[in-house]
Structure formats: C-alpha cells, structure tokens
Design an enzyme around this catalytic site. Structure first.
Site, short mmCIF file in Angstrom:
data_model
loop_
_atom_site.label_atom_id
_atom_site.label_comp_id
_atom_site.label_asym_id
_atom_site.label_seq_id
_atom_site.Cartn_x
_atom_site.Cartn_y
_atom_site.Cartn_z
N CYS A 73 51.75 9.34 64.42
CA CYS A 73 52.43 10.33 65.26
C CYS A 73 53.25 11.34 64.47
O CYS A 73 52.97 12.53 64.49
CB CYS A 73 53.33 9.61 66.27
SG CYS A 73 52.43 8.64 67.49
N ARG B 132 47.95 4.83 58.47
CA ARG B 132 47.83 6.28 58.45
C ARG B 132 49.11 6.90 57.91
O ARG B 132 50.19 6.68 58.42
CB ARG B 132 47.52 6.81 59.85
CG ARG B 132 46.09 6.54 60.30
CD ARG B 132 45.85 6.91 61.74
NE ARG B 132 46.45 5.94 62.65
CZ ARG B 132 46.28 5.95 63.97
NH1 ARG B 132 45.54 6.90 64.52
NH2 ARG B 132 46.85 5.03 64.74
N THR C 199 48.56 13.34 72.66
CA THR C 199 49.54 14.33 72.23
C THR C 199 48.80 15.61 71.92
O THR C 199 47.97 15.66 71.01
CB THR C 199 50.32 13.84 70.99
OG1 THR C 199 50.99 12.62 71.32
CG2 THR C 199 51.34 14.87 70.55
N ASN D 289 59.31 13.50 68.94
CA ASN D 289 58.86 12.93 67.66
C ASN D 289 59.44 13.68 66.47
O ASN D 289 59.82 13.07 65.47
CB ASN D 289 57.33 12.95 67.60
CG ASN D 289 56.71 11.75 68.31
OD1 ASN D 289 57.43 10.90 68.83
ND2 ASN D 289 55.41 11.69 68.33
N TYR E 131 67.92 4.85 59.02
CA TYR E 131 67.72 3.89 57.94
C TYR E 131 66.99 4.60 56.81
O TYR E 131 65.86 5.05 56.98
CB TYR E 131 66.91 2.68 58.41
CG TYR E 131 67.65 1.79 59.37
CD1 TYR E 131 68.47 0.77 58.90
CD2 TYR E 131 67.56 1.98 60.74
CE1 TYR E 131 69.17 -0.05 59.77
CE2 TYR E 131 68.25 1.16 61.63
CZ TYR E 131 69.06 0.15 61.13
OH TYR E 131 69.74 -0.65 62.00
#
Length: 459
Positions: A266, A334, A121, A214, A257
């Site tokens: 990401c 992460r 990315t 994303n 949710y």
C-alpha cells in the site's frame, strides 16, 4: 444480499470471506484458474491470521464460492465489488486495466440494475473513468443498463485484516444517490451496530480519502526516521523522544516507531500514485516526494551501518538475518526493507542465512537461484558462526530471545537492529556491540570492525 467480488487477492479475499461470514451470498471471481481451484478446496495461499479458517467455514456453509466464470459473477450479485490489482506503472501512476476489464464484463453480461463498488485503491477520478468506459461499451453494443459507481476504500492492515474488516473504525462510502446509500447501509449493517461508523461523501472525496490516509501514515514513519537520524548526530535517544511526543494526544504513539523503512503493498504504491496525480493536476507534491525519498534512504541504513562497521570489507562474511516480511503477521515482501539489505549484502560479496516465520516461501520465489542465500528452519539455526545478526522485521518471537545463546553461536557478538527491539544498556552489559536506529550518542554508532577487534577479546 447477493454479492460478487472480482479479485481474490489480499483485499478481495478478506472482504469476500467476511461478507459471507455475516450471511451474505458471495461469489469471488478471479482469472487465475489455479488459485481458484485451490480456494475451492479451502487452500489460501497468502498468510493472514484467521483468514484460512474463515474461508473454509464459509465454503462449508455454502455462503462463499469461487469461480473463473465472469458471466456467472456479473449476473450473480446485486452489488459487485471491484478488488482487482492496480499495479504501479513506470511513471508511478496506477494501472487501471484490470478495473476497466470488470467494466467490460459488466457491459457484456449484466441485464439488471447493479451497483459497482470500487474496493481497489484507485486514483481520484477513476469512478468517472469507469462510468464513461462502461457507457461507451454499452453504446457500442447498442444496450442499455442502469448502474451506479460507489467508492468504498479498504483500510485493512496486513496482519490484522480480518479483524479490521469485522470491526472497521470507519466505513467510507462515496456515492451520489440516496437509493444507493440505503443499499450500502443495509450491506454493512452487521458491521455498524454499536455506533454509526458509516461516513457518506461524494465519489472523488472517498477516492482521495484512501490515498490521504495512507500517505499521512507514511509521512509519520518518514518523519520519525528523520528525527532518529538527527538524534544520533545530536547524542539523543529516539526512544525517549518518541515517548515524549507520543504523549501528545494530537500526535499519538501510532506510526512513530523508527526503523528501516516502510514497505508492503500500500504505502509505497499509493505514495507514488498520489505524487503522479499531483503532477498531472499541476500541484506541488514536494512534501510527498520528501516522504518517499526519506523512506528510500532509510531502507539502505542497515546495510550502510554494516558496511561502515567492517570498513567495506564484506566479501566472504556471513550474516544472520531475522525477518524478511515487510512487517509481522504477513508473508508480504513487496517493497520490503529486507530486500534492499539482502541484495546489497550479496552485491558486496557477503552470504546470508535468513529466517522468517511466514515469508520463507515468498523469499524462495523471489530469489530462486541466489547462491549466497540460505533459508533456515529456526531463528537459532541462522546464527552458527555468523559474523553478525541483523534484524529486519519485529516478529513477536524475536523480542525476547536467549542472548546467551546468540552470543555463543555468533562468531562475534554484534547485532544490527533495524526495529529497535532491545534495551541497549542491557546488551552492552552482556558484551554485545548493539547498533539500533537513533538510540543515544556516538558510542552507539558503528565503529570500524578493525578498531573494535583491537580492543575486544571476543572479536
């Protein structure tokens, strides 16, 4: 086809293994000699369902090999995938040094025409930057080389990455020449049989598509978390609201949710990188900044509820924590919400006993000397004598526990649920104080521990 993949991390290793599975001849190169040695023996250090067996099968079939030899990798493939890390710099921008180092290797060692594919990315414009970088290195070496740059972003979900790679819902390819489009179409032919999933576009549009996707998903998560906060203050139940809005086909149920925030490799990194790109382009990024700010606040919600319940008196208390990975079916921590919770509890003087099906080793790696942390072998073992249970990750094995056992083992029947796993009414009838996210009226909000102790015989 002969394929080289630079980088044996999450993206590179999955891509290499799946390409080898369908018959391509794949070399995966990495500068980490220890990791390469383990991979050559079939040992995969990251947890991803189905990946380890796929790597071993491709190794045995001699369709996949691992190396630290950049010259071998550069000269092997007619298509070279760049799947190296692009870590965030202090200002949120993506650090491209590893991407450009692949360009250096190509300029040093490649003789035949080659296609370089951005799988990492990377910010919009990286393809142009990489092209200019390689051309500059070639000019310095007084060499000529025909090469093309392609953007082919990955859309893998941790926990289902192998399946996503085998059966992609779309294959985005950004390139400029018809000849390159045909090579990429042939490369992905095994994954494009039932219907055409390939979407060709220009290089920069493909680079932006990854960030846009994303950040759109991250926006949905922060949106539902903000509505969950509003539901608590208005006496509404976010689960009913979620079902009501998800039924709208324009919205859908995916990524609405509520919980304790998004994490992983990401969303946080890509959100920061896109904000940085917007600032460099002198464009407004106020929506993106709001999404990130909401998520940062959300990660503190669980601790704030615990702190409010005990009126700030957490010193010496012990909390059982279920779930450490940022999401199920991965060991990735992460930017995990659990890390904010753990570190806040320790700072307040509390002890933690924790369990996660896959992220225990990573937790040990992150906190090797933390005396207030005890990692346990089963979810039941963390409960004994703990003042409360806190749930951070919605692993399948946490969804239908033995509530009688939980009540017996906890010092007090208190559950803080960052993932809304349980039925609030059922737990209330069973004598639990249950604090989910955004569920119902003020009776579901944390009341001070001392006040509850005075009215409860089980405290």
């Amino acid at each position: 086809m002969k394929i080289s993949v630079f980088g044996s991390g999450y993206v590179g290793l999955v891509q290499a293994a799946v390409l080898a599975e369908v018959g391509h001849d794949v070399i995966c190169m990495d500068i980490d000699a220890k990791k390469v040695e383990l991979l050559q023996q079939g040992h995969v250090s990251i947890f991803e369902p189905g990946l380890a067996s796929l790597v071993r099968e491709s190794l045995e079939a001699k369709r996949l090999q691992f190396t630290t030899d950049e010259k071998l990798a550069v000269q092997h493939g007619e298509v070279l995938f760049i799947a190296v890390g692009t870590p965030s710099s202090e200002d949120g921008s993506a650090d491209l040094k590893y991407v450009l180092s692949v360009g250096d290797a190509v300029a040093r060692h490649r003789e035949q025409p080659v296609i370089l594919v951005e799988k990492s990315t990377v910010p919009v414009g990286t393809g142009d930057t990489l092209r200019a970088h390689i051309e500059r290195r070639l000019q310095e070496a007084n060499r000529l080389l025909q090469f093309d740059i392609v953007s082919n972003p990955e859309f893998l979900k941790e926990g289902s990455a192998v399946a996503d790679c085998r059966r992609p819902d779309r294959i985005i390819i950004g390139c400029e020449r018809d000849e390159v489009r045909e090579v990429m179409r042939d490369l992905y032919a095994p994954f494009n049989r039932n219907h055409d999933r390939i979407m060709f576009m220009d290089l920069r549009s493909a680079e932006l598509t990854k960030y846009a996707a994303n950040c759109m998903l991250a926006t949905k998560i922060s949106f539902i978390n903000q509505i969950a906060e509003l539901a608590e203050h208005l006496g509404a139940d976010i689960e009913s609201v979620r079902l009501g809005i998800g039924a709208d086909s324009r919205i859908g149920y995916h990524f609405i949710y509520p919980g304790c925030g998004y994490g992983g490799s990401c969303f946080p990194k890509d959100m920061r990188a896109l904000i940085h790109s917007a600032e460099e382009a002198h464009c407004s990024s106020d929506l993106l900044q709001a999404v990130e700010a909401i998520n940062q606040r959300q990660k503190h919600k669980l601790f704030e509820r615990v702190k409010a319940f005990y009126k700030g008196d957490l010193a010496g208390k012990t909390f059982a924590v279920w779930g450490l990975a940022f999401k199920p079916n991965t060991d990735d921590m992460r930017d995990a919400p659990s890390r904010v919770l753990l570190e806040s509890l320790w700072a307040a003087g509390a002890n933690v006993r924790a369990f996660d099906p896959e992220a225990m080793q990573e937790t040990q790696h992150l906190y090797p000397d933390e005396s207030k942390l005890m990692l346990m072998g089963t979810p039941e073992s963390v409960l004994a004598g703990a003042d409360a249970l806190i749930i951070c990750t919605e692993w399948q094995q946490f969804k239908a526990p033995d509530f009688d056992l939980i009540r017996q083992r906890l010092a007090a029947p208190v559950i803080f649920d960052g993932r809304n796993l349980y039925d609030a009414e059922r737990l209330s009838r069973a004598g639990f104080l249950y604090f989910p996210m955004g569920r119902g009226d003020s009776r579901n909000l944390p009341i001070p521990y001392q006040q509850w102790s005075a009215i409860s015989s089980v405290a």
